[in-house]
Design an enzyme around this catalytic site. Structure first.
Site, PDB file in Angstrom:
ATOM      1  CG  MET A  37     -16.929  -3.933  -0.343  1.00  0.00           C
ATOM      2  SD  MET A  37     -17.173  -2.523  -1.452  1.00  0.00           S
ATOM      3  CE  MET A  37     -15.676  -1.616  -1.174  1.00  0.00           C
ATOM      4  CG  ASP A  74       4.611   1.344  -7.957  1.00  0.00           C
ATOM      5  OD1 ASP A  74       5.122   2.447  -7.650  1.00  0.00           O
ATOM      6  OD2 ASP A  74       5.145   0.260  -7.676  1.00  0.00           O
TER       7      ASP A  74
END
Length: 161
Positions: A116, A131
């Site tokens: 993960m 972004d």
């Protein structure tokens, strides 16, 4: 005869629980994940040239991805907080397909996996690129985030086909 599957993340009341790893032995674990971010040709060119107004896109994405790996348990509900012993991210600019390939490697010595964290590192690196470039390209597409390899632990090694 059917094999009964044991649901490790469900308690006796049928609700979610965090798996108890206290009885597992510590092993060296490593995971490698990848992802892609597609963009306009001009966006990729500006990243390569280092002319984005927000700065060096890949350097910031590198740091963002590593920070994301370190915070994985803060936003994946059943993920154990683990000590990460190493995390690295690489980027490959693909001018033929107007994309950046992202590969993250995460390592630990512990009682639970690090998949993960590697997947989160790739995801946050891709989101950071988005972004930093969104002012000139809002049509970027993040895709194909996946686990490539994992080693260590009771379940052994995994290599994606």
């Amino acid at each position: 005869m059917a094999v009964k599957e044991v649901l490790t993340h469900i308690n006796q009341e049928g609700r979610a629980k965090m798996v108890d790893v206290s009885e597992k032995s510590q092993t060296k674990r490593e995971a490698i994940a990848s992802g892609k971010i597609y963009m306009k040709k001009e966006t990729l060119e500006r990243i390569k040239e280092g002319t984005m107004k927000k700065g060096d896109v890949l350097s910031v994405a590198q740091v963002g991805g590593i920070m994301g790996a370190k915070k994985t348990s803060d936003f994946i509900p059943m993920c154990h907080p683990i000590m990460i012993s190493g995390c690295d991210i690489s980027f490959k600019l693909d001018h033929e397909n107007n994309k950046i390939d992202i590969i993250a490697t995460a390592k630990t010595i512990g009682q639970t996996g690090i998949e993960m964290e590697a997947l989160t590192a790739v995801s946050v690196a891709a989101l950071t690129i988005y972004d930093m470039c969104k002012a000139i390209d809002r049509e970027m597409v993040i895709s194909d985030i996946k686990l490539l390899e994992k080693s260590g632990g009771k379940s052994g090694d995994f290599i994606a086909e």
